[in-house]
Design a protein around this motif. Structure first.
Motif, PDB file in Angstrom:
ATOM      1  N   MET A  67       0.816  -1.193   0.000  1.00  9.87           N
ATOM      2  CA  MET A  67       0.000   0.000   0.000  1.00  9.87           C
ATOM      3  C   MET A  67       0.863   1.262   0.000  1.00  9.87           C
ATOM      4  SD  MET A  67      -3.057   0.922  -0.041  1.00  9.87           S
ATOM      5  CE  MET A  67      -4.166   2.181   0.373  1.00  9.87           C
ATOM      6  N   ARG A  68       1.952   1.256   0.785  1.00  6.24           N
ATOM      7  CA  ARG A  68       2.780   2.454   0.843  1.00  6.24           C
ATOM      8  C   ARG A  68       3.568   2.661  -0.452  1.00  6.24           C
ATOM      9  NH1 ARG A  68       7.147   0.374   5.237  1.00  6.24           N
ATOM     10  NH2 ARG A  68       8.339  -0.873   3.810  1.00  6.24           N
ATOM     11  N   PHE A  69       3.791   1.582  -1.227  1.00  2.00           N
ATOM     12  CA  PHE A  69       4.486   1.734  -2.502  1.00  2.00           C
ATOM     13  C   PHE A  69       3.578   2.370  -3.550  1.00  2.00           C
ATOM     14  CE2 PHE A  69       6.878  -1.824  -0.553  1.00  2.00           C
ATOM     15  CZ  PHE A  69       8.102  -1.173  -0.461  1.00  2.00           C
ATOM     16  N   LYS A  70       2.310   2.409  -3.272  1.00  4.71           N
ATOM     17  CA  LYS A  70       1.355   3.042  -4.173  1.00  4.71           C
ATOM     18  C   LYS A  70       1.667   4.534  -4.295  1.00  4.71           C
ATOM     19  CE  LYS A  70      -2.980   3.143  -6.015  1.00  4.71           C
ATOM     20  NZ  LYS A  70      -2.822   3.518  -7.379  1.00  4.71           N
ATOM     21  N   ILE A  71       2.076   5.146  -3.193  1.00  2.00           N
ATOM     22  CA  ILE A  71       2.425   6.565  -3.213  1.00  2.00           C
ATOM     23  C   ILE A  71       3.627   6.798  -4.123  1.00  2.00           C
ATOM     24  CG2 ILE A  71       3.259   8.486  -1.802  1.00  2.00           C
ATOM     25  CD1 ILE A  71       1.666   7.301   0.524  1.00  2.00           C
ATOM     26  N   ILE A  72       4.615   5.946  -4.017  1.00  5.03           N
ATOM     27  CA  ILE A  72       5.812   6.072  -4.852  1.00  5.03           C
ATOM     28  C   ILE A  72       5.447   5.873  -6.318  1.00  5.03           C
ATOM     29  CG2 ILE A  72       8.081   5.077  -5.364  1.00  5.03           C
ATOM     30  CD1 ILE A  72       8.308   4.425  -2.372  1.00  5.03           C
ATOM     31  N   GLN A  73       4.598   4.901  -6.595  1.00  5.63           N
ATOM     32  CA  GLN A  73       4.168   4.659  -7.977  1.00  5.63           C
ATOM     33  C   GLN A  73       3.392   5.856  -8.512  1.00  5.63           C
ATOM     34  OE1 GLN A  73       1.984   1.016  -7.632  1.00  5.63           O
ATOM     35  NE2 GLN A  73       3.831  -0.275  -7.646  1.00  5.63           N
ATOM     36  N   ASP A  74       2.541   6.449  -7.681  1.00  6.18           N
ATOM     37  CA  ASP A  74       1.789   7.633  -8.107  1.00  6.18           C
ATOM     38  C   ASP A  74       2.720   8.809  -8.382  1.00  6.18           C
ATOM     39  OD1 ASP A  74      -0.567   6.230  -7.939  1.00  6.18           O
ATOM     40  OD2 ASP A  74      -1.107   7.023  -5.950  1.00  6.18           O
ATOM     41  N   LEU A  75       3.743   8.985  -7.531  1.00  2.93           N
ATOM     42  CA  LEU A  75       4.707  10.065  -7.769  1.00  2.93           C
ATOM     43  C   LEU A  75       5.480   9.853  -9.061  1.00  2.93           C
ATOM     44  CD1 LEU A  75       6.146  10.747  -4.203  1.00  2.93           C
ATOM     45  CD2 LEU A  75       4.754  12.274  -5.592  1.00  2.93           C
ATOM     46  N   LEU A  76       5.841   8.614  -9.340  1.00  7.58           N
ATOM     47  CA  LEU A  76       6.544   8.322 -10.597  1.00  7.58           C
ATOM     48  C   LEU A  76       5.643   8.602 -11.804  1.00  7.58           C
ATOM     49  CD1 LEU A  76       8.507   5.080  -9.639  1.00  7.58           C
ATOM     50  CD2 LEU A  76       9.421   7.388  -9.997  1.00  7.58           C
ATOM     51  N   LYS A  77       4.360   8.314 -11.694  1.00 10.84           N
ATOM     52  CA  LYS A  77       3.422   8.632 -12.775  1.00 10.84           C
ATOM     53  C   LYS A  77       3.324  10.140 -12.991  1.00 10.84           C
ATOM     54  CE  LYS A  77       0.458   4.570 -12.290  1.00 10.84           C
ATOM     55  NZ  LYS A  77      -0.870   4.087 -11.893  1.00 10.84           N
ATOM     56  N   ILE A  78       3.322  10.878 -11.890  1.00 17.11           N
ATOM     57  CA  ILE A  78       3.270  12.350 -12.000  1.00 17.11           C
ATOM     58  C   ILE A  78       4.533  12.858 -12.680  1.00 17.11           C
ATOM     59  CG2 ILE A  78       3.331  14.495 -10.656  1.00 17.11           C
ATOM     60  CD1 ILE A  78       1.488  13.109  -8.629  1.00 17.11           C
ATOM     61  N   PHE A  79       5.705  12.321 -12.298  1.00 16.93           N
ATOM     62  CA  PHE A  79       6.955  12.744 -12.931  1.00 16.93           C
ATOM     63  C   PHE A  79       6.949  12.439 -14.426  1.00 16.93           C
ATOM     64  CE2 PHE A  79       9.287  12.326  -8.660  1.00 16.93           C
ATOM     65  CZ  PHE A  79       9.138  13.674  -8.408  1.00 16.93           C
ATOM     66  N   ASP A  80       6.417  11.283 -14.802  1.00 17.01           N
ATOM     67  CA  ASP A  80       6.328  10.946 -16.221  1.00 17.01           C
ATOM     68  C   ASP A  80       5.385  11.893 -16.954  1.00 17.01           C
ATOM     69  OD1 ASP A  80       8.128   8.877 -16.056  1.00 17.01           O
ATOM     70  OD2 ASP A  80       6.583   7.333 -15.751  1.00 17.01           O
ATOM     71  N   PHE A  81       4.330  12.274 -16.296  1.00 14.49           N
ATOM     72  CA  PHE A  81       3.324  13.129 -16.931  1.00 14.49           C
ATOM     73  C   PHE A  81       3.832  14.561 -17.127  1.00 14.49           C
ATOM     74  CE2 PHE A  81      -0.354  16.006 -16.557  1.00 14.49           C
ATOM     75  CZ  PHE A  81      -1.043  15.606 -17.688  1.00 14.49           C
ATOM     76  N   VAL A  82       4.500  15.115 -16.122  1.00 16.21           N
ATOM     77  CA  VAL A  82       4.926  16.516 -16.205  1.00 16.21           C
ATOM     78  C   VAL A  82       6.290  16.688 -16.864  1.00 16.21           C
ATOM     79  CG1 VAL A  82       3.565  17.238 -14.226  1.00 16.21           C
ATOM     80  CG2 VAL A  82       5.921  16.531 -13.873  1.00 16.21           C
ATOM     81  N   GLY A  83       7.042  15.651 -17.009  1.00 16.66           N
ATOM     82  CA  GLY A  83       8.362  15.760 -17.626  1.00 16.66           C
ATOM     83  C   GLY A  83       9.461  15.789 -16.581  1.00 16.66           C
ATOM     84  N   LYS A  84      10.669  15.515 -17.055  1.00 18.76           N
ATOM     85  CA  LYS A  84      11.806  15.388 -16.137  1.00 18.76           C
ATOM     86  C   LYS A  84      12.151  16.722 -15.467  1.00 18.76           C
ATOM     87  CE  LYS A  84      16.480  13.595 -15.880  1.00 18.76           C
ATOM     88  NZ  LYS A  84      17.570  12.955 -16.593  1.00 18.76           N
ATOM     89  N   LYS A  85      12.153  17.801 -16.246  1.00 19.57           N
ATOM     90  CA  LYS A  85      12.546  19.097 -15.702  1.00 19.57           C
ATOM     91  C   LYS A  85      11.556  19.569 -14.629  1.00 19.57           C
ATOM     92  CE  LYS A  85      13.734  23.782 -17.067  1.00 19.57           C
ATOM     93  NZ  LYS A  85      13.845  24.735 -18.165  1.00 19.57           N
ATOM     94  N   ARG A  86      10.275  19.487 -14.932  1.00 20.05           N
ATOM     95  CA  ARG A  86       9.255  19.899 -13.957  1.00 20.05           C
ATOM     96  C   ARG A  86       9.211  18.940 -12.766  1.00 20.05           C
ATOM     97  NH1 ARG A  86       7.605  25.070 -14.684  1.00 20.05           N
ATOM     98  NH2 ARG A  86       7.240  25.418 -16.886  1.00 20.05           N
ATOM     99  N   GLY A  87       9.474  17.676 -13.004  1.00 21.93           N
ATOM    100  CA  GLY A  87       9.504  16.712 -11.916  1.00 21.93           C
ATOM    101  C   GLY A  87      10.622  17.011 -10.932  1.00 21.93           C
ATOM    102  N   LEU A  88      11.796  17.368 -11.450  1.00 21.62           N
ATOM    103  CA  LEU A  88      12.915  17.728 -10.580  1.00 21.62           C
ATOM    104  C   LEU A  88      12.617  19.024  -9.828  1.00 21.62           C
ATOM    105  CD1 LEU A  88      15.985  16.803 -12.786  1.00 21.62           C
ATOM    106  CD2 LEU A  88      15.135  15.604 -10.767  1.00 21.62           C
ATOM    107  N   TYR A  89      11.955  19.951 -10.514  1.00 24.31           N
ATOM    108  CA  TYR A  89      11.556  21.199  -9.872  1.00 24.31           C
ATOM    109  C   TYR A  89      10.575  20.914  -8.732  1.00 24.31           C
ATOM    110  CZ  TYR A  89       9.845  25.985  -9.410  1.00 24.31           C
ATOM    111  OH  TYR A  89       9.491  27.211  -8.918  1.00 24.31           O
ATOM    112  N   PHE A  90       9.624  20.019  -8.971  1.00 33.13           N
ATOM    113  CA  PHE A  90       8.659  19.622  -7.949  1.00 33.13           C
ATOM    114  C   PHE A  90       9.367  18.954  -6.770  1.00 33.13           C
ATOM    115  CE2 PHE A  90       5.860  16.259  -6.267  1.00 33.13           C
ATOM    116  CZ  PHE A  90       4.848  17.052  -5.760  1.00 33.13           C
ATOM    117  N   LEU A  91      10.316  18.098  -7.045  1.00 34.12           N
ATOM    118  CA  LEU A  91      11.080  17.426  -5.991  1.00 34.12           C
ATOM    119  C   LEU A  91      11.872  18.431  -5.165  1.00 34.12           C
ATOM    120  CD1 LEU A  91      11.929  14.700  -4.752  1.00 34.12           C
ATOM    121  CD2 LEU A  91      13.802  14.664  -6.380  1.00 34.12           C
ATOM    122  N   PHE A  92      12.483  19.394  -5.843  1.00 29.82           N
ATOM    123  CA  PHE A  92      13.226  20.447  -5.162  1.00 29.82           C
ATOM    124  C   PHE A  92      12.314  21.254  -4.239  1.00 29.82           C
ATOM    125  CE2 PHE A  92      14.648  24.914  -5.126  1.00 29.82           C
ATOM    126  CZ  PHE A  92      15.825  24.759  -4.412  1.00 29.82           C
TER     127      PHE A  92
END
Length: 99
Positions: free
Chosen positions: A1-26
């Protein structure tokens, strides 16, 4: 269940792109760092008030004695001055980071 959050975050990173994903992580890391600094500034209020209100009582603490010997502090007025400068420095640093 807790890995679901990580999978959802990876989907968001794929959707917004690498640059925006890194910006979001920052931004997330910066938000966590800012929260920790807020906790530090709030936690610094109690020792500051305790030392300013009754410095002689704090002078009996072994930790305070060690701190005073380490910094070569002779009396309670020097201790109050140093603690005041540290407290103001922490508050200013937190304010600058949050700005």
């Amino acid at each position: 269940m807790r890995f679901k959050i990580i999978q959802d975050l990876l989907k968001i990173f794929d959707f917004v792109g690498k640059k925006r994903g890194l910006y979001f992580l920052f931004l997330q890391i910066l938000s966590i760092f800012s929260s920790m600094l807020d906790t530090l500034s709030i936690g610094a209020i109690i020792p500051f008030i305790a030392i300013v209100s009754d410095p002689n009582k704090m002078m009996n603490s072994n930790k305070v004695k060690y701190f005073m010997q380490f910094l070569n502090i002779k009396d309670s007025h020097e201790l109050i001055n140093i603690i005041t400068v540290l407290f103001i420095g922490i508050v200013i640093f937190v304010s600058v980071v949050k700005w």
